[in-house]
Design an enzyme around this catalytic site. Structure first.
Site: not given
Ligand code: RIB
Length: 304
Positions: A42, A245
């Site tokens: 997400a 991310d």
């Molecule tokens: O990379 C960060 C994410 O990894 C967090 O938002 C959390 O959900 C984790 O699993």
């Protein structure tokens, strides 16, 4: 407009900030607690969508209240959620400790663990979501058999695939050969390539392996020499959760929009740098307008 499909985890983050890490059996008083939207999948989808990519999310959430909130958050970020399944397991969660400008995470897959190869096949066989994507993104908070299946199918269909191997998990070289981009951090690199040096592995995967180095930027091999792409300087780090991310989502967006690899990494580094100035994994993911205001943004980067 870049079209990106993200397969991955959709979770609620339970975040505690502490000045002291407890030892086993010890209780310490924390500084703050908050819940926020997370899940590596997400987070990457939000990073893509904020920048302007048409973004499709594939994954699973529970039928609980968290599932409703997680879906609403994706929709609020203009992410297509028609293919997000509602399953009977509880929604995924992550328990995050913020300490000394870094984070430690315990991840509980929940519904994310039910997103299997069959779910992928259903989307692939009943729609053109994959076939019309410029790039597919996947990470390791999705079951290993699903990741392997997506690699096989994207490779058969010639669909570019970025595997962000986080959290660390072993994967046979035959699968690594089939992905378009592989973006481990140093810890994940050591699990994927035990006893090997970064230089030798980078040279084996030219223009494919991008090792992210946190505050030291990122490295890749361009076919002639190993390139280090420096990070942007950040005066005040608020929360590094989700920086990787944001890097992956922004890199995917830039590359899908036509930038060369090195510029796409530079673009990803700026986005990651902006993201760590806000609390929460998704809050700081920048819009294209915020990217353009950054001093390191190149005017000739032309995003339609
Ligand atoms: O990379 C960060 C994410 O990894 C967090 O938002 C959390 O959900 C984790 O699993």
């Amino acid at each position: 407009m870049a079209k990106i499909t993200v397969i991955g985890s959709i979770s609620t983050d339970f975040v505690v900030e502490t000045a002291k890490l407890p030892a086993m059996g010890e209780t310490v008083e924390g500084k703050s607690f908050q819940t926020s939207f997370g899940g590596k999948g997400a987070n990457q989808a939000v990073a893509c969508a904020r920048l302007g990519a048409e973004t499709v999310m594939l994954g699973a959430v529970g039928q609980d209240v968290f599932g409703q909130q997680l879906l609403a958050n994706l929709r609020a970020n203009d992410i297509h959620t028609d293919n997000v399944e509602r399953v009977t397991q509880s929604s995924g969660s992550a328990f995050i400790t913020l300490f000394d400008s870094d984070n430690a995470i315990v991840y509980v897959a929940g519904a994310n663990g039910l997103y299997g190869p069959d779910s992928v096949d259903k989307v692939m066989d009943q729609s053109a979501v994959f076939q019309t994507s410029d790039l597919v993104l996947i990470q390791n908070e999705t079951p290993a058999d699903t990741v392997r299946h997506v690699i096989e199918r994207c490779s058969q269909l010639n669909i570019p695939l970025l595997l962000n191997p986080a959290p660390a998990r072993e994967l046979a070289p035959a699968y690594l050969d089939k992905v378009t981009f592989l973006t481990p951090n140093e810890t994940e690199f050591a699990v994927l390539f035990p006893d090997e040096t970064m230089d030798s592995v980078l040279k084996r995967y030219p223009n494919k392996l991008i090792i992210t180095l946190g505050s030291k930027g990122a490295m890749y091999y361009d076919g002639e020499s190993i390139q280090t792409v420096p990070p942007v300087q950040i005066d005040q780090v608020v929360d590094t959760t989700g920086a990787g991310d944001t890097f992956n989502g922004a890199f995917a967006y830039a590359f899908s929009s036509g930038l060369p690899i090195r510029d796409s990494i530079r673009f990803g580094n700026i986005a990651a740098g902006l993201s760590i100035q806000k609390a929460g994994a998704q809050t700081g993911a920048p819009t294209l307008r915020q990217m353009k205001e950054h001093e390191s943004f190149e005017k000739e980067w032309d995003f339609k």
